[in-house]
Design a protein around this motif. Sequence first.
Motif, PDB file in Angstrom:
ATOM      1  N   LEU A 196       0.834  -1.202   0.000  1.00 16.64           N
ATOM      2  CA  LEU A 196       0.000   0.000   0.000  1.00 16.64           C
ATOM      3  C   LEU A 196       0.871   1.256   0.000  1.00 16.64           C
ATOM      4  O   LEU A 196       0.618   2.205  -0.757  1.00 16.64           O
ATOM      5  N   ALA A 197       1.914   1.264   0.805  1.00  8.76           N
ATOM      6  CA  ALA A 197       2.832   2.406   0.853  1.00  8.76           C
ATOM      7  C   ALA A 197       3.574   2.561  -0.471  1.00  8.76           C
ATOM      8  O   ALA A 197       3.683   3.673  -1.010  1.00  8.76           O
TER       9      ALA A 197
ATOM     10  N   ALA B 180     -16.394  -7.601  -4.831  1.00 12.49           N
ATOM     11  CA  ALA B 180     -16.830  -6.668  -3.788  1.00 12.49           C
ATOM     12  C   ALA B 180     -15.687  -5.790  -3.286  1.00 12.49           C
ATOM     13  O   ALA B 180     -15.904  -4.632  -2.911  1.00 12.49           O
ATOM     14  N   ALA B 181     -14.465  -6.314  -3.288  1.00 13.44           N
ATOM     15  CA  ALA B 181     -13.310  -5.555  -2.802  1.00 13.44           C
ATOM     16  C   ALA B 181     -12.780  -4.569  -3.843  1.00 13.44           C
ATOM     17  O   ALA B 181     -11.910  -3.759  -3.533  1.00 13.44           O
ATOM     18  N   GLY B 182     -13.288  -4.637  -5.070  1.00 15.52           N
ATOM     19  CA  GLY B 182     -12.877  -3.672  -6.084  1.00 15.52           C
ATOM     20  C   GLY B 182     -11.848  -4.150  -7.081  1.00 15.52           C
ATOM     21  O   GLY B 182     -11.292  -3.342  -7.829  1.00 15.52           O
TER      22      GLY B 182
ATOM     23  N   THR C 143      -9.312  -2.640  -0.931  1.00 17.31           N
ATOM     24  CA  THR C 143     -10.276  -1.642  -0.457  1.00 17.31           C
ATOM     25  C   THR C 143      -9.577  -0.313  -0.189  1.00 17.31           C
ATOM     26  O   THR C 143     -10.074   0.747  -0.567  1.00 17.31           O
ATOM     27  N   ALA C 144      -8.400  -0.374   0.434  1.00 16.14           N
ATOM     28  CA  ALA C 144      -7.639   0.850   0.718  1.00 16.14           C
ATOM     29  C   ALA C 144      -7.141   1.505  -0.571  1.00 16.14           C
ATOM     30  O   ALA C 144      -7.199   2.732  -0.715  1.00 16.14           O
TER      31      ALA C 144
ATOM     32  N   ALA D 121      -5.092   8.976  -6.462  1.00 18.28           N
ATOM     33  CA  ALA D 121      -3.970   8.797  -7.392  1.00 18.28           C
ATOM     34  C   ALA D 121      -3.956   7.407  -8.028  1.00 18.28           C
ATOM     35  O   ALA D 121      -3.314   7.201  -9.059  1.00 18.28           O
ATOM     36  N   LEU D 122      -4.672   6.469  -7.414  1.00 13.28           N
ATOM     37  CA  LEU D 122      -4.697   5.095  -7.930  1.00 13.28           C
ATOM     38  C   LEU D 122      -6.096   4.682  -8.382  1.00 13.28           C
ATOM     39  O   LEU D 122      -6.382   3.500  -8.526  1.00 13.28           O
ATOM     40  N   ALA D 123      -6.927   5.654  -8.647  1.00 19.32           N
ATOM     41  CA  ALA D 123      -8.322   5.380  -9.010  1.00 19.32           C
ATOM     42  C   ALA D 123      -8.450   4.513 -10.260  1.00 19.32           C
ATOM     43  O   ALA D 123      -9.371   3.703 -10.368  1.00 19.32           O
TER      44      ALA D 123
END
Length: 133
Positions: free
Chosen positions: A46-47, A103-105, A73-74, A80-82
């Motif tokens: 994520l970072a 569901a999580a995208g 989800t995060a 920026a990561l859409a």
Amino acid sequence: MTSPIAEAQKRILLIDDNVDAAFMMQALLTAFGFTVETANSGARGLALAQTFLPQVIFLDLGMPVMSGYEVATALRKLPALADVFLLALTGWNDQETRAAVIAAGFDRHLVKPPDFAQIRALLERHFEARAVV
């Protein structure tokens, strides 16, 4: 000669707690011509995603501490990561997992071990569809 824009569009992030699997996948994707970074935990992935700004992320679901679902989800909440192409790469292939992935995208659900010819074709189609003219 490849333009800097074209090169920038070929960044891939692998997030997988299995170091050997991530290393093998990174080697193959690099051989295909992609710029690849890896992270071996959800938090690190994520970072790294926020600084590396990949166009594609392969994300393992079954990681300790922060699952792939939580990471997905995060990631989807970060502007920026859409538009990141988010791929679940997992050994789980049941209906419940597929529903949870959606569901999580995630954009796609891929089953381990990966079919590298299929992945290469999928990535080539993805980058061609988003090519800057």
